[in-house]
Design a protein around this motif. Structure first.
Motif, PDB file in Angstrom:
ATOM      1  N   VAL A 138      66.885   6.788  15.044  1.00  0.00           N
ATOM      2  CA  VAL A 138      66.562   6.058  13.819  1.00  0.00           C
ATOM      3  C   VAL A 138      65.183   6.522  13.369  1.00  0.00           C
ATOM      4  N   VAL A 143      66.097   6.633   7.123  1.00  0.00           N
ATOM      5  CA  VAL A 143      66.618   5.304   6.768  1.00  0.00           C
ATOM      6  C   VAL A 143      65.851   4.669   5.602  1.00  0.00           C
ATOM      7  N   ARG A 151      63.829  -4.132   9.090  1.00  0.00           N
ATOM      8  CA  ARG A 151      65.085  -3.455   8.779  1.00  0.00           C
ATOM      9  C   ARG A 151      65.298  -2.191   9.616  1.00  0.00           C
ATOM     10  N   THR A 155      68.507  -1.661  11.925  1.00  0.00           N
ATOM     11  CA  THR A 155      69.344  -0.463  11.802  1.00  0.00           C
ATOM     12  C   THR A 155      69.677   0.098  13.186  1.00  0.00           C
TER      13      THR A 155
END
Ligand SMILES: [Mg+2]
Length: 231
Positions: A138, A143, A151, A155
């Motif tokens: 991530v 993202v 957030r 994710t």
């Protein structure tokens, strides 16, 4: 389990210092470089500057601090030299591989949660031999949100197929990593390598990744998903 990359798994500061040393012939100006980087990297993370622009502007600001004004072309040339030297010095901390191996052998699913541009960070992860280590990467540049925004942590949890309260995140930044993850509902852990002592971190702290297994099987054994995995 979520992990930060820079200064958590990878000794990024040592590599950056080596890059500066090769550019200048000395690293006496390291404190100025570090302050300038903190300032300009925050502007990249906050979406005020593209990464490549940030790199050039940071170099101009660094030399301006010593009274030397350079144009974009010269700043780009110097930054390319520094960046290449730094990348040759990318390497893991000694405690990273044993900890990652232990977590994998324990059946924990592993995610990286990192604030950086996509291609740059994927190159870095591959360069230190971790391309196949993680179930999930991530990266803020992919993202569109960065730590400590909840957030980005959510994710990672979604990609792992776990609730936030089933996931721990460890990183070297108290605010960005440990407290940010905790605010997002994960179990934030501060990797306090320099053994700095804030008055109240409000999160569990370790000084080396060697201490992480004990923390996970001990204090965090209440994690719903952990005890059965690492018994
Ligand atoms: Mg970090």
């Amino acid at each position: 389990m979520c992990l930060d990359v820079d200064d958590t798994l990878l000794d990024s500061q040592r590599a950056a210092r080596q890059g500066l040393r090769e550019l200048l012939g000395t690293d006496r100006a390291w404190p100025v470089w570090e302050r300038t980087t903190d300032d300009y990297y925050a502007r990249y993370v906050n979406d005020e500057l593209d990464f490549d622009v940030m790199c050039v502007e940071r170099t101009k600001a660094f030399f301006a601090a010593f009274g030397e004004q350079i144009d974009d072309a010269e700043a780009t040339r110097r930054e390319n030299l520094r960046m290449a030297a730094m990348q040759r010095s990318w390497g893991l901390f000694d405690d990273a591989r044993p900890c990652l191996d232990w977590m994998r052998d324990s059946g924990l699913r592993l995610a990286v949660v990192t604030n950086a541009p996509s291609a740059y960070q994927r190159k870095k992860i591959a360069a230190v031999g971790l391309a196949d280590t993680f179930d999930v990467l991530v990266i803020s540049g992919e993202v569109g949100v960065a730590k400590p925004d909840p957030r980005i942590f959510h994710t990672a949890c979604d990609a792992l197929g776990l609730r936030p309260d089933e996931v721990a995140h460890v990183g070297d930044r108290l605010d960005t990593d440990a407290q940010g993850a905790t605010r997002a509902g994960l179990h934030g852990i501060w990797l306090n390598r320099d053994q700095r002592a804030p008055e109240d971190a409000g999160v569990p702290a370790i000084t080396s990744l060697h201490e992480l297994p004990e923390l996970l099987v001990g204090d965090l054994a209440a994690l719903p998903a952990v005890p059965e995995l690492i018994r």
